[in-house]
Design a protein around this motif. Structure first.
Motif, PDB file in Angstrom:
ATOM      1  N   ASP A  58       0.826  -1.205   0.000  1.00  0.00           N
ATOM      2  CA  ASP A  58       0.000   0.000   0.000  1.00  0.00           C
ATOM      3  C   ASP A  58       0.864   1.259   0.000  1.00  0.00           C
ATOM      4  N   LEU A  59       2.210   1.073  -0.045  1.00  0.00           N
ATOM      5  CA  LEU A  59       3.094   2.241  -0.107  1.00  0.00           C
ATOM      6  C   LEU A  59       4.351   1.925  -0.922  1.00  0.00           C
ATOM      7  N   VAL A  60       4.618   2.786  -1.894  1.00  0.00           N
ATOM      8  CA  VAL A  60       5.869   2.726  -2.665  1.00  0.00           C
ATOM      9  C   VAL A  60       6.468   4.130  -2.625  1.00  0.00           C
ATOM     10  N   VAL A  61       7.738   4.237  -2.244  1.00  0.00           N
ATOM     11  CA  VAL A  61       8.385   5.552  -2.265  1.00  0.00           C
ATOM     12  C   VAL A  61       9.510   5.534  -3.294  1.00  0.00           C
ATOM     13  N   LEU A  62       9.706   6.664  -3.945  1.00  0.00           N
ATOM     14  CA  LEU A  62      10.745   6.784  -4.970  1.00  0.00           C
ATOM     15  C   LEU A  62      11.878   7.637  -4.413  1.00  0.00           C
ATOM     16  N   ALA A  63      13.119   7.176  -4.611  1.00  0.00           N
ATOM     17  CA  ALA A  63      14.276   7.913  -4.095  1.00  0.00           C
ATOM     18  C   ALA A  63      15.446   7.731  -5.048  1.00  0.00           C
ATOM     19  N   GLY A  64      16.385   8.667  -4.989  1.00  0.00           N
ATOM     20  CA  GLY A  64      17.617   8.520  -5.768  1.00  0.00           C
ATOM     21  C   GLY A  64      17.827   9.648  -6.754  1.00  0.00           C
ATOM     22  N   SER A  65      19.074   9.833  -7.147  1.00  0.00           N
ATOM     23  CA  SER A  65      19.435  10.971  -7.992  1.00  0.00           C
ATOM     24  C   SER A  65      18.820  10.878  -9.388  1.00  0.00           C
ATOM     25  N   GLY A  66      18.456   9.649  -9.827  1.00  0.00           N
ATOM     26  CA  GLY A  66      17.856   9.489 -11.151  1.00  0.00           C
ATOM     27  C   GLY A  66      16.511  10.190 -11.281  1.00  0.00           C
ATOM     28  N   PHE A  67      15.854  10.435 -10.119  1.00  0.00           N
ATOM     29  CA  PHE A  67      14.551  11.106 -10.149  1.00  0.00           C
ATOM     30  C   PHE A  67      14.687  12.621 -10.101  1.00  0.00           C
ATOM     31  N   ALA A  68      15.898  13.093  -9.747  1.00  0.00           N
ATOM     32  CA  ALA A  68      16.080  14.541  -9.651  1.00  0.00           C
ATOM     33  C   ALA A  68      15.798  15.162 -11.010  1.00  0.00           C
ATOM     34  N   GLY A  69      14.858  16.059 -11.071  1.00  0.00           N
ATOM     35  CA  GLY A  69      14.509  16.717 -12.328  1.00  0.00           C
ATOM     36  C   GLY A  69      13.516  15.929 -13.157  1.00  0.00           C
ATOM     37  N   ALA A  70      13.283  14.661 -12.804  1.00  0.00           N
ATOM     38  CA  ALA A  70      12.348  13.835 -13.566  1.00  0.00           C
ATOM     39  C   ALA A  70      11.364  13.130 -12.649  1.00  0.00           C
ATOM     40  N   GLY A  71      11.464  13.432 -11.343  1.00  0.00           N
ATOM     41  CA  GLY A  71      10.663  12.725 -10.350  1.00  0.00           C
ATOM     42  C   GLY A  71       9.173  12.764 -10.639  1.00  0.00           C
ATOM     43  N   GLU A  72       8.682  13.945 -11.024  1.00  0.00           N
ATOM     44  CA  GLU A  72       7.243  14.076 -11.239  1.00  0.00           C
ATOM     45  C   GLU A  72       6.767  13.216 -12.414  1.00  0.00           C
ATOM     46  N   VAL A  73       7.594  13.108 -13.443  1.00  0.00           N
ATOM     47  CA  VAL A  73       7.210  12.300 -14.616  1.00  0.00           C
ATOM     48  C   VAL A  73       7.105  10.828 -14.220  1.00  0.00           C
ATOM     49  N   PHE A  74       8.131  10.324 -13.498  1.00  0.00           N
ATOM     50  CA  PHE A  74       8.112   8.930 -13.068  1.00  0.00           C
ATOM     51  C   PHE A  74       7.004   8.702 -12.033  1.00  0.00           C
ATOM     52  N   LEU A  75       6.833   9.685 -11.150  1.00  0.00           N
ATOM     53  CA  LEU A  75       5.819   9.568 -10.098  1.00  0.00           C
ATOM     54  C   LEU A  75       4.419   9.481 -10.700  1.00  0.00           C
ATOM     55  N   GLU A  76       4.119  10.383 -11.637  1.00  0.00           N
ATOM     56  CA  GLU A  76       2.789  10.398 -12.236  1.00  0.00           C
ATOM     57  C   GLU A  76       2.531   9.126 -13.039  1.00  0.00           C
TER      58      GLU A  76
END
Ligand SMILES: [Zn+2]
Length: 407
Positions: A340-358
């Protein structure tokens, strides 16, 4: 007191060192807690708690900090961690950007700095740079080196390789023979422990939450993609300590060869290096990026994300495709582990986090099986870019505080 959840944590069946660590975790997340509440929240007997607490008190790890209100009889003593002025350092040995945090003994972040990522630099150069950044942080914060329990290093790599080191022939091959712990110890004069970066991200999320979820997955993206799996408040490690390598699940059986020996792994279609490879393969896009073969990958990735954010159609299409592959893997994780919970972390998401998150949220919202049963949250890690560094510091603290705990 915080964290007074009524459902007890099931600590039975763990080794005594794990139980001790888990009891310490309960004391840490509670701030202050009595033996009775520890027993209630851990589902251990009061006799077991008394014995563990006695050990923790005599080891100087926990102190008695006062008394709770009486509920009729004797006022119960309250326990809390003995900070004692000790510190731990956590850092990410990261391709794109290294984050360094200074933590108090209870895991609280006191200060943070950043250093250039390793990129393709010689390990000796990158390690010199990291050691200098650690020195600069300690000087800036006027911290006595004697108060540092050790340095935790969050890094990628497969456990149990013949050399016992990091194995990634596409980038980490130069790191494989490097004993990072010993090299950093020599440069800093401090004890160093290393832990998988995705596991560190999960630990960092766990330690930085006041009421941490007991079951969740932290998906970590840097040069590659992995995940740290937390089950009942502990990292799940699998048969060889390598659980969570979702980057090497097959997305396309006829896809590109991956460094792990398979074809079409998630990392070959969704990681920053896969995105960079695809971007550079298009002449027009390469021209718009203003880079050549010699431009460092992290710089290409940064410029690529800038183009995508500006609405460049091809860059956006490449990023969306990568995010869709990534999201499918997150959906599979949710179904496999009933998360029921997944969190995203790491430098690969910096600047692209919202795209991967959505993309991940859309995918999970379409994951009919679990969606019908309970809400599923996908979000960026609480602590952001330094989550894995905080987790690495927590590894030091847990080892320092509980020296009998095995890795
Ligand atoms: Zn692979």
């Amino acid at each position: 007191m915080t964290g007074t959840t009524e459902t007890p944590q099931t600590l039975r069946g763990r080794s005594s060192a794990e139980t001790r660590s888990a009891v310490l975790d309960l004391i840490r997340t509670s701030g202050e807690i009595s033996r009775v509440d520890l027993a209630r929240r851990s589902a251990l007997t009061e006799a077991t708690i008394s014995k563990i607490v006695k050990d923790l008190l005599s080891a100087g790890l926990v102190i008695q900090s006062g008394f709770a209100q009486s509920t009729g009889g004797k006022r119960p003593a309250l326990l809390r961690l003995n900070g004692g002025g000790a510190h731990a350092i956590g850092l990410t040995l990261d391709f794109h950007r290294c984050v360094i945090v200074l933590c108090a003994a209870d895991g609280t972040e006191l200060a943070r700095s950043e250093a250039q990522g390793t990129g393709f630099d010689e390990p000796a150069v990158a390690l010199d740079r990291l050691a200098a950044a650690v020195d600069a942080l300690l000087t800036r914060e006027q911290v006595d080196r004697a108060s540092i329990i050790g340095i935790g290093v969050a890094s990628a790599g497969r456990r149990g390789s013949p050399l016992g080191g990091v194995v990634d022939t596409s980038f980490f091959d130069v790191w494989e023979p490097v004993p990072v712990e010993a090299e950093l110890e020599r440069r800093t004069g401090l004890d160093v422990v290393r832990e998988n970066d995705a596991d560190c991200a999960a630990l960092g999320e766990y330690w930085s939450s006041q009421e941490p979820a007991r079951d969740f997955v932290a998906v970590y993206m840097s040069h590659g993609i992995g995940c740290g799996i937390v089950i009942n408040g502990a990292i799940y490690r699998g048969a060889s300590g390598n659980a969570g390598e979702i980057g090497h699940t097959t997305v396309d059986p006829d896809g590109l060869p991956c460094w792990c020996g398979s074809r079409g792994c998630l990392e070959t279609v969704a990681s920053p290096r896969a995105i960079v490879r695809e971007a550079l393969a298009d002449d027009a896009l390469r021209a718009r990026l203003g880079v050549d073969e010699g431009t460092p990958t992290d710089q290409v990735y940064g410029r690529f994300l800038g183009l995508a954010a500006d609405g460049d159609p091809l860059a956006s299409a490449i990023l969306d495709r990568a995010a869709a592959h990534f999201a499918a893997a997150v959906g599979a994780l949710v179904n496999t582990l009933d998360l029921d919970l997944v969190v995203l972390a790491g430098s690969g998401f910096a600047g692209a986090g919202e795209v991967f998150l959505e993309a991940a949220r859309r995918r999970v919202a379409a994951t009919a099986f679990m969606r019908e049963l309970h809400p599923i949250t996908v979000r960026l890690a609480h602590a952001g870019a330094e989550t894995a560094a905080l987790g690495a510091a927590s590894v030091v603290l847990q080892r320092g505080l509980t020296p009998h705990r095995s890795a």
